[in-house]
Scaffold this motif. Structure first.
Motif, PDB file in Angstrom:
ATOM      1  N   ASN A 193      -5.219   6.812   2.382  1.00 22.20           N
ATOM      2  CA  ASN A 193      -6.340   5.904   2.122  1.00 22.20           C
ATOM      3  C   ASN A 193      -6.833   6.090   0.686  1.00 22.20           C
ATOM      4  N   GLN A 194      -7.924   5.412   0.344  1.00 17.31           N
ATOM      5  CA  GLN A 194      -8.394   5.421  -1.050  1.00 17.31           C
ATOM      6  C   GLN A 194      -8.858   6.784  -1.534  1.00 17.31           C
TER       7      GLN A 194
ATOM      8  N   LEU B  97     -10.912  -2.323  15.347  1.00 22.04           N
ATOM      9  CA  LEU B  97     -11.006  -3.421  14.369  1.00 22.04           C
ATOM     10  C   LEU B  97      -9.683  -4.180  14.489  1.00 22.04           C
TER      11      LEU B  97
ATOM     12  N   LYS C 197      -6.926  -1.913   5.367  1.00 23.11           N
ATOM     13  CA  LYS C 197      -7.573  -1.296   6.538  1.00 23.11           C
ATOM     14  C   LYS C 197      -8.225   0.020   6.139  1.00 23.11           C
ATOM     15  N   THR C 198      -8.115   0.352   4.859  1.00 18.93           N
ATOM     16  CA  THR C 198      -8.662   1.635   4.396  1.00 18.93           C
ATOM     17  C   THR C 198      -9.584   1.457   3.190  1.00 18.93           C
ATOM     18  N   GLY C 199     -10.374   0.397   3.208  1.00 24.23           N
ATOM     19  CA  GLY C 199     -11.377   0.207   2.169  1.00 24.23           C
ATOM     20  C   GLY C 199     -12.535   1.169   2.389  1.00 24.23           C
ATOM     21  N   GLN C 200     -13.395   1.268   1.363  1.00 27.24           N
ATOM     22  CA  GLN C 200     -14.535   2.193   1.477  1.00 27.24           C
ATOM     23  C   GLN C 200     -15.859   1.447   1.427  1.00 27.24           C
TER      24      GLN C 200
ATOM     25  N   ASN D 159     -14.274   5.284   5.440  1.00 26.08           N
ATOM     26  CA  ASN D 159     -12.992   5.111   4.733  1.00 26.08           C
ATOM     27  C   ASN D 159     -12.024   4.210   5.485  1.00 26.08           C
ATOM     28  N   GLN D 160     -12.504   3.559   6.538  1.00 22.08           N
ATOM     29  CA  GLN D 160     -11.601   2.713   7.344  1.00 22.08           C
ATOM     30  C   GLN D 160     -12.131   1.287   7.440  1.00 22.08           C
TER      31      GLN D 160
ATOM     32  N   ASP E  41     -12.069  -2.486   7.245  1.00 21.64           N
ATOM     33  CA  ASP E  41     -11.039  -3.502   7.445  1.00 21.64           C
ATOM     34  C   ASP E  41     -11.498  -4.742   6.665  1.00 21.64           C
TER      35      ASP E  41
ATOM     36  N   LYS F 220     -10.296  -8.519   4.473  1.00 22.99           N
ATOM     37  CA  LYS F 220      -9.312  -9.519   4.045  1.00 22.99           C
ATOM     38  C   LYS F 220     -10.020 -10.523   3.140  1.00 22.99           C
TER      39      LYS F 220
ATOM     40  N   ALA G 147     -15.212  -5.526   7.848  1.00 19.32           N
ATOM     41  CA  ALA G 147     -15.669  -5.029   9.150  1.00 19.32           C
ATOM     42  C   ALA G 147     -15.568  -3.511   9.171  1.00 19.32           C
ATOM     43  N   VAL G 148     -16.603  -2.872   9.706  1.00 18.98           N
ATOM     44  CA  VAL G 148     -16.597  -1.403   9.823  1.00 18.98           C
ATOM     45  C   VAL G 148     -17.056  -0.983  11.209  1.00 18.98           C
ATOM     46  N   LEU G 149     -16.591   0.182  11.620  1.00 20.11           N
ATOM     47  CA  LEU G 149     -17.069   0.792  12.859  1.00 20.11           C
ATOM     48  C   LEU G 149     -18.179   1.765  12.476  1.00 20.11           C
TER      49      LEU G 149
ATOM     50  N   CYS H  15     -13.178  -1.694  -2.223  1.00 18.31           N
ATOM     51  CA  CYS H  15     -11.983  -1.990  -1.419  1.00 18.31           C
ATOM     52  C   CYS H  15     -10.806  -2.373  -2.295  1.00 18.31           C
ATOM     53  N   LYS H  16      -9.758  -1.566  -2.180  1.00 17.92           N
ATOM     54  CA  LYS H  16      -8.530  -1.832  -2.929  1.00 17.92           C
ATOM     55  C   LYS H  16      -7.522  -2.442  -1.954  1.00 17.92           C
TER      56      LYS H  16
END
Lengths: 138, 181
Positions: A79-80, A125, B28-31, B48-49, B51, B53, B64-66, B178-179
Motif C-alpha cells: 500500500n501507499q 468495500l 483499494k489502498t488510498g489514504q 490505509n484501505q 477504496d 475510483k 469509500a472507507v470502513l 490517493c495514488k
C-alpha cells in the motif's frame, strides 16, 4: 484525622497514576497476540458471498472478529505506506479478500499459493478488508 | 455500399468524440487521515484501505472507507472512536460521491500538479451533507494522485459525545491522499 487525609491522598495519587499508565502507556503499547487468538475459520469464497448476499448480517457475524481465511493468493502488493497486502480470490472475479499484513509478518507468499490468513475483519468495500493480518499457514 | 459508408462515418464520429476511450482509475489502498485534536492530546487516525475510483473524462469520483479501518496510535482512543462516537457497528462505512468539476483542465498525458475543485455528498454516521472543496491532482509518469484537505463539522453528521468542543475539536480535518496505481 491526619492519617485519613494522608491515606486519601495516597489513594488519589495511586488512582491517578494507574489511570495515566492505563490510558497513555498500556493502551498505547498494548499489542494483540494474533497468533494465539481464537478465530472463526472460513474460506475466502464463502466470506465474500456472505457479505454480497447480506452485508448487515455478515457484519453482525464477522465485523471486528478474528478470522482465519483459507484461499488462493491472486495479488500481492504494497500500500501507499509500504505495508504488504495479499488478496485472496473468490468465485467472483471482481471481489476477494484483501488483507493488510502486520509489520511483524515476515513470511513470503506468491500468486497461486494456497494459504490461510488470520486477521481482524473490518468490513466490506470492493473486497472484504482484513487488518493486522498474519500468514497462519502456507 | 451505402451502409458501409454510414458505418465508417459513425465509427469516425465516435472516435473523434473519444467514445470508448474513457478511463477509470482505481485504488483499494488510498489514504484518508482524520484529525480532531482539540487539546493537548493528539486525536488523529489514518485509514490505509480507502477504496476510490474516478473517471478521467467526466471527473466522477467515489471514495469509500470502513470506519473500523481507522488506526489510532492509542488503542483505547480507537475503541472510544468506534463505540462512543462513530457507532461503527451500526454505521460501518463512510463515503464521498461527487465530481471533479474542472477535470477538463487536467492533461493526463503531461506530468504536473493540477488544481482541482470537487463537489459532492459526504456520508458519515448515516448522515449526508454537501461538500465543496479544492485539492490537487498530480500526474507523475501517467499515474494520478489526488490530494486534498477539508474540514467537517462533527455535529453536522449527528455525532455527539461529551468531549466534542473540548478535547475533540468541533471541526475535524480530513485529508485525502490517493495514488491510483
Amino acid at each position: 484525622m491526619k492519617k485519613i487525609i494522608l491515606l486519601a491522598l495516597v489513594f488519589i495519587l495511586a488512582l491517578a497514576g494507574g489511570s495515566y499508565y492505563y490510558v497513555f502507556i498500556y493502551s498505547k503499547n498494548r499489542k494483540f497476540d494474533m497468533a494465539a487468538a481464537e478465530a472463526i475459520s472460513i474460506d475466502a469464497t464463502a466470506l465474500v458471498k456472505a457479505f454480497q448476499e447480506n452485508e448487515a448480517n455478515a457484519n453482525k457475524t464477522y465485523l471486528d472478529k478474528v478470522l482465519l481465511i483459507k484461499g488462493t493468493v491472486s495479488i500481492t502488493a504494497q500500500n501507499q505506506t509500504g505495508e504488504h497486502t495479499i488478496t485472496l480470490s473468490s468465485e467472483d472475479p471482481f471481489a476477494g479478500v484483501m488483507a493488510t499484513l502486520d509489520s511483524t509478518e515476515t513470511k513470503q507468499v506468491k500468486v497461486g499459493d494456497n494459504i490461510q490468513v488470520k486477521g481482524f475483519c473490518k468490513g466490506f468495500l470492493s473486497d472484504v478488508v482484513i487488518n493486522n493480518a498474519i500468514i497462519a499457514d502456507k | 455500399m451505402y451502409m458501409k459508408h454510414l458505418f465508417t462515418l459513425l465509427l469516425s464520429i465516435f472516435s473523434l468524440a473519444g467514445f470508448g476511450q474513457q478511463k477509470v482509475f482505481a485504488t483499494k489502498t488510498g489514504q484518508i487521515f482524520f484529525n480532531a485534536t482539540g487539546g493537548i492530546e493528539k486525536i488523529a487516525a489514518v485509514n490505509n484501505q480507502t477504496d476510490s475510483k474516478f473517471v478521467d473524462q467526466t471527473g466522477q469520483m467515489i471514495f469509500a472507507v470502513l470506519i473500523k479501518g481507522f488506526k489510532f496510535e492509542n488503542q483505547l482512543m480507537e475503541d472510544h472512536f468506534n463505540e462512543n462516537y462513530m457507532e461503527s457497528s451500526k454505521f460501518p462505512k463512510a463515503d464521498f460521491k461527487g465530481f471533479i468539476t474542472n477535470i477538463k483542465d487536467v492533461n493526463f498525458s503531461k506530468d504536473g500538479t493540477y488544481p482541482i475543485t470537487v463537489d459532492g455528498n459526504l456520508t458519515i454516521h448515516g448522515v449526508s451533507n454537501k461538500v465543496s472543496t479544492t485539492g490537487t491532482l498530480v500526474i507523475e509518469g501517467g499515474v494520478p494522485e489526488i490530494n486534498g484537505t477539508f474540514k467537517v463539522k462533527i455535529k453536522d453528521y449527528g455525532i455527539s459525545g461529551m468531549y466534542i468542543g473540548d478535547k475533540i475539536a468541533p471541526d475535524a480535518s480530513i485529508t485525502v491522499k490517493c495514488k491510483y496505481l
